[in-house]
Design an enzyme around this catalytic site. Sequence first.
Site, PDB file in Angstrom:
ATOM      1  N   ARG A  38     -20.568  37.029   2.148  1.00 25.06           N
ATOM      2  CA  ARG A  38     -19.366  37.769   1.780  1.00 25.06           C
ATOM      3  C   ARG A  38     -18.598  38.161   3.033  1.00 25.06           C
ATOM      4  O   ARG A  38     -19.193  38.591   4.029  1.00 25.06           O
ATOM      5  CB  ARG A  38     -19.718  39.020   0.970  1.00 25.06           C
ATOM      6  CG  ARG A  38     -20.394  38.676  -0.354  1.00 25.06           C
ATOM      7  CD  ARG A  38     -20.671  39.870  -1.213  1.00 25.06           C
ATOM      8  NE  ARG A  38     -21.452  39.486  -2.383  1.00 25.06           N
ATOM      9  CZ  ARG A  38     -21.929  40.330  -3.285  1.00 25.06           C
ATOM     10  NH1 ARG A  38     -21.693  41.616  -3.158  1.00 25.06           N
ATOM     11  NH2 ARG A  38     -22.634  39.894  -4.304  1.00 25.06           N
ATOM     12  N   ARG A  60     -24.461  46.294   5.222  1.00 26.08           N
ATOM     13  CA  ARG A  60     -23.315  45.554   4.699  1.00 26.08           C
ATOM     14  C   ARG A  60     -23.052  44.374   5.627  1.00 26.08           C
ATOM     15  O   ARG A  60     -22.294  44.457   6.589  1.00 26.08           O
ATOM     16  CB  ARG A  60     -22.094  46.477   4.612  1.00 26.08           C
ATOM     17  CG  ARG A  60     -20.938  45.896   3.801  1.00 26.08           C
ATOM     18  CD  ARG A  60     -19.789  46.887   3.707  1.00 26.08           C
ATOM     19  NE  ARG A  60     -20.141  48.050   2.932  1.00 26.08           N
ATOM     20  CZ  ARG A  60     -20.058  48.142   1.609  1.00 26.08           C
ATOM     21  NH1 ARG A  60     -19.636  47.101   0.907  1.00 26.08           N
ATOM     22  NH2 ARG A  60     -20.397  49.238   0.985  1.00 26.08           N
ATOM     23  N   GLU A  88     -27.164  51.194  -2.704  1.00 20.39           N
ATOM     24  CA  GLU A  88     -27.188  50.318  -3.876  1.00 20.39           C
ATOM     25  C   GLU A  88     -28.084  49.107  -3.600  1.00 20.39           C
ATOM     26  O   GLU A  88     -27.870  48.372  -2.632  1.00 20.39           O
ATOM     27  CB  GLU A  88     -25.770  49.851  -4.195  1.00 20.39           C
ATOM     28  CG  GLU A  88     -25.676  48.846  -5.341  1.00 20.39           C
ATOM     29  CD  GLU A  88     -24.393  48.045  -5.286  1.00 20.39           C
ATOM     30  OE1 GLU A  88     -24.454  46.825  -5.534  1.00 20.39           O
ATOM     31  OE2 GLU A  88     -23.334  48.632  -4.983  1.00 20.39           O
ATOM     32  N   SER A 121     -26.766  45.813  -8.815  1.00 15.99           N
ATOM     33  CA  SER A 121     -25.712  46.083  -9.804  1.00 15.99           C
ATOM     34  C   SER A 121     -26.010  45.202 -11.007  1.00 15.99           C
ATOM     35  O   SER A 121     -26.179  43.989 -10.854  1.00 15.99           O
ATOM     36  CB  SER A 121     -24.327  45.753  -9.251  1.00 15.99           C
ATOM     37  OG  SER A 121     -23.911  46.730  -8.342  1.00 15.99           O
ATOM     38  N   ARG A 128     -31.143  45.894   1.435  1.00 16.22           N
ATOM     39  CA  ARG A 128     -31.219  47.345   1.226  1.00 16.22           C
ATOM     40  C   ARG A 128     -32.563  47.774   0.660  1.00 16.22           C
ATOM     41  O   ARG A 128     -32.983  48.914   0.859  1.00 16.22           O
ATOM     42  CB  ARG A 128     -30.064  47.787   0.332  1.00 16.22           C
ATOM     43  CG  ARG A 128     -28.710  47.538   0.995  1.00 16.22           C
ATOM     44  CD  ARG A 128     -27.557  47.871   0.084  1.00 16.22           C
ATOM     45  NE  ARG A 128     -26.279  47.584   0.737  1.00 16.22           N
ATOM     46  CZ  ARG A 128     -25.102  47.867   0.199  1.00 16.22           C
ATOM     47  NH1 ARG A 128     -25.041  48.442  -0.991  1.00 16.22           N
ATOM     48  NH2 ARG A 128     -24.000  47.578   0.843  1.00 16.22           N
TER      49      ARG A 128
END
Length: 419
Positions: free
Chosen positions: A255, A270, A342, A345, A384
């Site tokens: 990403r 991230r 997080e 999801s 994470r």
Amino acid sequence: MLPLELIRKDPDRVRRAALLKGEEAPIDEILELDREWRRHQNAAETIKAEQNTLSKEFAKSRDDQLKDRLREMAERAKAELAEADAIKAKLDLLLRVPNLFDESVPVGKSEADNVVAREWGSRPDLGYPARTHYDLGEALGIMDFERAARVAGSRFAFLVGEGALLERALVQFMLDVHTREHGYTEMQPPILVNSDSMTGTANLPKFGADAFKVEGHDLWLVPTAEVPLTNFHRDEILDGERLPLKYVAYSPCFRSEAGAAGKDTRGFIRLHQFSKVELVKVTTAETSIDEFEKLTADAEDILQRLGLHYQVLVMCTGDMGFAQYKKYDLNAWCPGLDRYLEVSSCSVFNDFQAMRANIRYRPARGAPPRFAHTINGSGLALTRTIDAILETYQRSDGAITVPEPLQPYMGGMEVIGAR
């Protein structure tokens, strides 16, 4: 995507959903194009109907004037259809309309309005000041950010030695639980996909800036294994009796983090490249919400077995995403960072993705096909989860206790960095 018939019939409902999601939706433009498309389509049909009547007269009379008129009508009908087709092509604006949302979703504008549905476990009391995963990782020599920056740039990391072994152990552990106990079929998907696949999962056209494209090719690096797994059944009609179909895959993910400038730039949080174990389901309209809850429970099961304290958040309208019908975030507690991260999801899309990817199922023999419902979630994201493990299981001497379920996957290792 949403069906044109729905926008035509209930535009205010679609406008409301877009407004509460904080998304722009070209509803008025779509409705105007729809009106123009139908006008030209109806004109062509009217001309063709008149043609049929005159053709019967011409067959009897062989009148040259009728013949000329029929030729002229054929040209007019052709022109009307060409105009209708040109307008219909512009209706790809439908791809820019966000999904609706379930009425159980809380209305809100930002992450501050998300609702904690439940918690599991409690925050660990270490009895000493907690260190961050990046301090621990660098001190133990199992994470290297400096060399990764030299090799690839910012937002990359090396896992070294026992760090790399920890990720590999997590992957194997998660895949074993999801396949052997949760009933998913393991997949090894391509990590390059075409634009049709990205469009099918609603990554395109809206989120093209968040992905990496291969220059000179119609190929994208996958932002998540959701893309190839969901598109596995693109343009197919499935047997309804086989549903739900359940897939799990481990893959690297890529990403650009275009919208995250300056956010979480330090640590293993991230990154441009990270790894994930992804869960995907293809199911029926009647069972999608129930299957969504089950998929979320499957992801939670991994966190519980690892002994990590976490929350389940119901995402509000303004923070749930363009394509989601309902979404949960699973956030694991990280003592060193003193906050939740997080790690998964979980989303249900109803038929929003299936319409884009043309994934249908036949409820019964001879029944007309219906669009399937799709669901996905991380089971879990590796980066994470590693952060939460390092910070939760850190010891006062700087070593890390290996969670018991992972020890068999690490050759019986009980401590990372043991002296």
